[in-house]
Design an enzyme around this catalytic site. Structure first.
Site, PDB file in Angstrom:
ATOM      1  N   ARG A  46       0.853  -1.210   0.000  1.00  0.00           N
ATOM      2  CA  ARG A  46       0.000   0.000   0.000  1.00  0.00           C
ATOM      3  C   ARG A  46       0.877   1.244   0.000  1.00  0.00           C
ATOM      4  O   ARG A  46       0.557   2.253  -0.616  1.00  0.00           O
ATOM      5  CB  ARG A  46      -0.946  -0.006   1.211  1.00  0.00           C
ATOM      6  CG  ARG A  46      -1.630   1.341   1.418  1.00  0.00           C
ATOM      7  CD  ARG A  46      -2.894   1.298   2.288  1.00  0.00           C
ATOM      8  NE  ARG A  46      -2.796   0.432   3.429  1.00  0.00           N
ATOM      9  CZ  ARG A  46      -2.095   0.709   4.539  1.00  0.00           C
ATOM     10  NH1 ARG A  46      -1.429   1.836   4.665  1.00  0.00           N
ATOM     11  NH2 ARG A  46      -2.057  -0.156   5.526  1.00  0.00           N
ATOM     12  N   TYR A  98     -16.430  16.891 -13.507  1.00  0.00           N
ATOM     13  CA  TYR A  98     -16.971  15.529 -13.570  1.00  0.00           C
ATOM     14  C   TYR A  98     -18.017  15.324 -12.461  1.00  0.00           C
ATOM     15  O   TYR A  98     -17.796  15.739 -11.311  1.00  0.00           O
ATOM     16  CB  TYR A  98     -15.811  14.553 -13.427  1.00  0.00           C
ATOM     17  CG  TYR A  98     -16.211  13.105 -13.456  1.00  0.00           C
ATOM     18  CD1 TYR A  98     -16.640  12.500 -14.627  1.00  0.00           C
ATOM     19  CD2 TYR A  98     -16.167  12.340 -12.298  1.00  0.00           C
ATOM     20  CE1 TYR A  98     -17.017  11.180 -14.648  1.00  0.00           C
ATOM     21  CE2 TYR A  98     -16.534  11.013 -12.309  1.00  0.00           C
ATOM     22  CZ  TYR A  98     -16.960  10.437 -13.489  1.00  0.00           C
ATOM     23  OH  TYR A  98     -17.324   9.128 -13.504  1.00  0.00           O
ATOM     24  N   ASP A 170      -8.330  18.824 -13.470  1.00  0.00           N
ATOM     25  CA  ASP A 170      -8.615  17.475 -13.972  1.00  0.00           C
ATOM     26  C   ASP A 170      -8.297  17.496 -15.472  1.00  0.00           C
ATOM     27  O   ASP A 170      -8.975  18.153 -16.253  1.00  0.00           O
ATOM     28  CB  ASP A 170     -10.089  17.138 -13.715  1.00  0.00           C
ATOM     29  CG  ASP A 170     -10.442  15.708 -14.129  1.00  0.00           C
ATOM     30  OD1 ASP A 170      -9.789  15.168 -15.051  1.00  0.00           O
ATOM     31  OD2 ASP A 170     -11.380  15.136 -13.537  1.00  0.00           O
ATOM     32  N   LYS A 195      -9.579   6.394 -18.848  1.00  0.00           N
ATOM     33  CA  LYS A 195      -9.989   6.924 -20.146  1.00  0.00           C
ATOM     34  C   LYS A 195      -8.825   6.840 -21.148  1.00  0.00           C
ATOM     35  O   LYS A 195      -8.415   5.752 -21.496  1.00  0.00           O
ATOM     36  CB  LYS A 195     -10.533   8.345 -19.974  1.00  0.00           C
ATOM     37  CG  LYS A 195     -11.465   8.508 -18.761  1.00  0.00           C
ATOM     38  CD  LYS A 195     -12.787   7.754 -18.909  1.00  0.00           C
ATOM     39  CE  LYS A 195     -13.576   7.673 -17.607  1.00  0.00           C
ATOM     40  NZ  LYS A 195     -13.871   8.922 -16.945  1.00  0.00           N
TER      41      LYS A 195
HETATM   42  C1  LIG Z   1     -14.211   9.276 -15.630  1.00  0.00           C
HETATM   43  C2  LIG Z   1     -13.751  10.587 -15.105  1.00  0.00           C
HETATM   44  C3  LIG Z   1     -13.393  10.746 -13.765  1.00  0.00           C
HETATM   45  C4  LIG Z   1     -13.525   9.625 -12.752  1.00  0.00           C
HETATM   46  O1  LIG Z   1     -12.653   8.594 -13.024  1.00  0.00           O
HETATM   47  P1  LIG Z   1     -12.928   7.051 -12.627  1.00  0.00           P
HETATM   48  O2  LIG Z   1     -11.700   6.391 -13.111  1.00  0.00           O
HETATM   49  O3  LIG Z   1     -14.174   6.648 -13.310  1.00  0.00           O
HETATM   50  O4  LIG Z   1     -13.083   7.026 -11.145  1.00  0.00           O
HETATM   51  C5  LIG Z   1     -12.912  11.973 -13.355  1.00  0.00           C
HETATM   52  N1  LIG Z   1     -12.816  13.010 -14.211  1.00  0.00           N
HETATM   53  C6  LIG Z   1     -13.169  12.902 -15.507  1.00  0.00           C
HETATM   54  C7  LIG Z   1     -13.027  14.073 -16.409  1.00  0.00           C
HETATM   55  C8  LIG Z   1     -13.641  11.690 -15.998  1.00  0.00           C
HETATM   56  O5  LIG Z   1     -14.005  11.586 -17.280  1.00  0.00           O
END
Ligand SMILES: *Cc1c(COP(=O)(O)O)cnc(C)c1O
Length: 375
Positions: A46, A98, A170, A195
């Site tokens: 961890r 998000y 983000d 993504k």
């Molecule tokens: C999908 C997404 C998240 C969250 O990510 P997860 O891997 O699904 O927890 C955060 N920000 C954006 C812009 C996203 O598209």
């Protein structure tokens, strides 16, 4: 080196022990301690793992930051970064971050006394007005989801710096290949590597990068303490995805651009949302090296949008984005289902809106399929 080269040539391009061109997957929970009085880099998984370390150093290099941290999901990365703040602190966040980021601020962190104000971040005055004496950070996402609104990163970061606030960005939609917020002055970048970085719709993982060591130590304390860490296998898959990011994104972005132009000319389409289209295109171009592979469009009627989703064959009707396959999602029932209808309406997230993440298919096939689905 340019970012595209760094995707391939970085500290972990070659395994120092065997010369392997890939980082070994170190599946272990613990590490034998040869001398319990000596410091040893790895002791418990961890706290640290060699595969995870390779990914963390790679994303830090790509984003131009000091330290990288990997988490079990994008939301774990965002939630852990927010965990560096305290009860009584206040965050100014873009209203179209998000949905999960909005939810964690508005539920979990609210209960723990971290306040937040949601504003339209494409309006710098709105950011300025929302800052309070206890504000500690500005949380941004550009382009935003699902309407691809653009925030002036340099402008917002300048406001944050005047008041000594952190800027958190983000960067999921752009990836470090197209946009590097730390070079523009941001303090922390977060990613859903689920993504584009992973890129194959086969993993869930999150990343955070700090601009300096001091912020990094605060994030590490939460990473290690809260413990939302990823498996070494998923770290390996993400490292693998990063190597092909440039090739994938080039084709996906090209497909997205062609789809955006095609949708614009389609008689049944009311409006297309893509960073290359509209008043903010020049602003986006000034802070990013490409327009990305996500676009949205509104059909003239809701019925047409629903029948498109039913008939389309080359796009999976699903949540998520950034995979090799084209994905069409319906924000009203998916990413923004939890939002009250009046709030959705105010923001333009209407029932005729579809978001598309362009994949690697041949563009002629995609357009042919989309054309049939719109009939
Ligand atoms: C999908 C997404 C998240 C969250 O990510 P997860 O891997 O699904 O927890 C955060 N920000 C954006 C812009 C996203 O598209």
């Amino acid at each position: 080196m340019k970012t595209a080269t760094k995707l391939i040539h970085n500290a972990h391009a070659i395994d120092p022990v065997t010369g392997a061109l890939n980082t070994p997957i170190t599946m272990t929970s613990t590490f034998a301690q040869k001398d319990i009085f000596a410091d040893q880099e790895f002791d418990y998984a961890r706290s640290g793992n060699p595969t995870r370390k390779a990914l963390e150093e790679t994303i830090a290099l790509l984003e131009g930051g000091a330290k990288g941290y990997a988490f079990s999901s994008g939301m774990a990365a965002t939630s852990s970064v927010l965990g560096i703040f305290s009860a009584g602190d206040h965050i100014v966040a873009a209203e179209d971050i998000y949905g999960g980021s909005y939810r964690i601020l508005n539920s979990f962190y609210k209960r723990f006394g971290l306040e937040h104000t949601a504003i339209d971040a494409s309006d710098l005055d709105a950011i300025r007005k929302a800052i309070k004496p206890n504000t500690k950070a500005i949380f941004l996402e550009t382009p935003s989801n699902p309407l691809l609104k653009i925030t002036d990163l340099k402008g917002a970061i300048a406001i944050a710096k005047e008041r000594d606030l952190f800027t958190i960005v983000d960067n999921t939609f752009m990836t470090p290949l197209l946009q590097r917020p730390i070079a523009l002055g941001a303090d922390i970048v977060v990613h859903s590597a689920t993504k584009f970085l992973g890129g194959h719709s086969d993993l869930v993982l999150g990343l955070a990068v700090s601009a300096n060591e001091a912020i990094g130590r605060r994030i590490y304390q939460v990473q290690n303490g809260f413990g939302a860490t990823p498996s070494p296998f998923d770290c390996f898959l993400t490292l693998r995805g990063i190597k092909t990011l440039r090739a994938r994104l080039a084709v996906e972005q090209d497909n997205a651009q062609k789809l955006a132009l095609w949708f614009q000319k389609h008689g049944d389409v009311e409006r297309v949302y893509y960073p290359a289209i509209g008043d903010a295109a020049a602003l986006h171009k000034s802070q990013a090296d490409g327009f990305g592979a996500v676009l949205s469009f509104k059909t003239k009627t809701t019925d047409r949008a629903l029948s498109f989703l039913k008939k389309v064959r080359l796009a999976a009707c699903a949540v998520s984005l950034g995979g090799v396959e084209t994905i069409a999602s319906y924000p009203v029932k998916m990413s923004h289902a939890a939002m009250p209808p009046s709030e959705r309406e105010r923001r333009g997230i209407s029932e005729n809106l579809i978001r598309v993440s362009a994949g690697l298919e041949d563009i002629d096939d995609l357009i042919d399929d989309f054309d049939k689905a719109l009939q």
